[in-house]
Design a protein around this motif. Sequence first.
Motif, PDB file in Angstrom:
ATOM      1  N   ARG A  76       0.805  -1.099  -0.063  1.00  0.00           N
ATOM      2  CA  ARG A  76      -0.099   0.080  -0.064  1.00  0.00           C
ATOM      3  C   ARG A  76       0.667   1.227  -0.002  1.00  0.00           C
ATOM      4  O   ARG A  76       0.567   2.235  -0.693  1.00  0.00           O
ATOM      5  N   GLU A  80       0.800   3.928  -3.048  1.00  0.00           N
ATOM      6  CA  GLU A  80       0.592   5.324  -2.708  1.00  0.00           C
ATOM      7  C   GLU A  80       1.598   6.269  -3.251  1.00  0.00           C
ATOM      8  O   GLU A  80       1.136   7.193  -3.780  1.00  0.00           O
ATOM      9  N   ASP A  84       1.004   8.768  -6.313  1.00  0.00           N
ATOM     10  CA  ASP A  84       1.618  10.125  -6.205  1.00  0.00           C
ATOM     11  C   ASP A  84       2.456  10.656  -7.267  1.00  0.00           C
ATOM     12  O   ASP A  84       2.774  11.876  -7.405  1.00  0.00           O
TER      13      ASP A  84
END
Length: 388
Positions: A76, A80, A84
């Motif tokens: 995770r 992320e 991003d």
Amino acid sequence: MTQALRQAAVIAANQLVRFAADWRGALILFLIPLAFNLVLGVSLRQAFSPDFRPDRPYRVAVAIPSGLAGAPVLERALQEAEDDGWIAVQAAVTPEAAVEGVRRRQAEAAVVVPPGFPEDPLQVVAEPGTVAGSVVESVMREAAALLTATATGNGRPVPVDLAVRPAPLPGAPVAASGGGDAAPGAVGAMAYYAAGMAVMMIYFATREGTQGYLRDRMTGVYLRVRAGGTSPAAYLGGTFAGSVAVGLVFMALMTLTTRLLFAVQWGHLGGWAVLTVASVLAAAGVNSLLLAFVRSPEVKEVVTTALAQVLGFFGGSMMPLFVFPDVLARVSRWVPNRWMLDGYLELMAGAGPAAVLDDAARLAAVGAALLAVGWILDRVAARLAGEA
């Protein structure tokens, strides 16, 4: 005592007048940092934006054994970072394949999770000192901190190999991404380089007094003034005070000029005053120490220039602190320029005077210590030269 203070004040005032009289030199002293401020502030404006991303995401080869405890948290965190725009994850079948991808330059970094994780250390493989390595390391640290708090449930930090700092303990603040150091925050490029250039050029401003001291020694002015009853302590004290006065004038004008030209907000006035006085003391202390080793104004000018640039580089005046590799970031924490810059950035970001007291105390202590050492060594050098 009163007479000595009066003599020192006269010498300090004389140093200030000399600085103002040499208006061409003073003009250059201001124009150089303003020019750098404009060029770097404009060219690197995007790098200070919250939306800044590299031209292309850094490629990261990842080998995570299936069914591993804690794997979802790591995945995770990587996802992320990928969402991003910082990294592009490349799944590797084995740890050896992930490392091989780095060796073949097919990836900028590799994340290797051993089967015994979290008991066995997580590994981040990257070229030392690269931004990609720092970014991935920061992402993994955040994941390790999250694992420590949630996934493993045993309350122990998750070890991270290739780590330059211990993994954050539960409840500790998580380092910002992009090098694990000062994040851009609310301070833009113009403000950053206004402070960065000012703290680098402060060494040149405080150099003026010591340059005058050396010139006086070479031209005989020093001995003539001494013959009139001025003690060595009063002369050197006046020189130091003159350097501090020039430094304060320089910082005040730099602050006002960047405020008017570039709309830079320097933050709380009281905090600025405390930090500026301490910064000027530290810079004047450095120049006082140099007096003991360099007895020619021409040579000292060269030495001060080189030293100011080195301190400016390691202190973040040239390259933004938030892109520093971790090794460089750790070195910079021992550099006075970094303390100055950190303090001004905090004030610019809206902090109050209390936020800069620690930095100011360290800078003032450094300035006092260097002045004392410089004074002792200057006396030793004078005696070796046969002076009274």
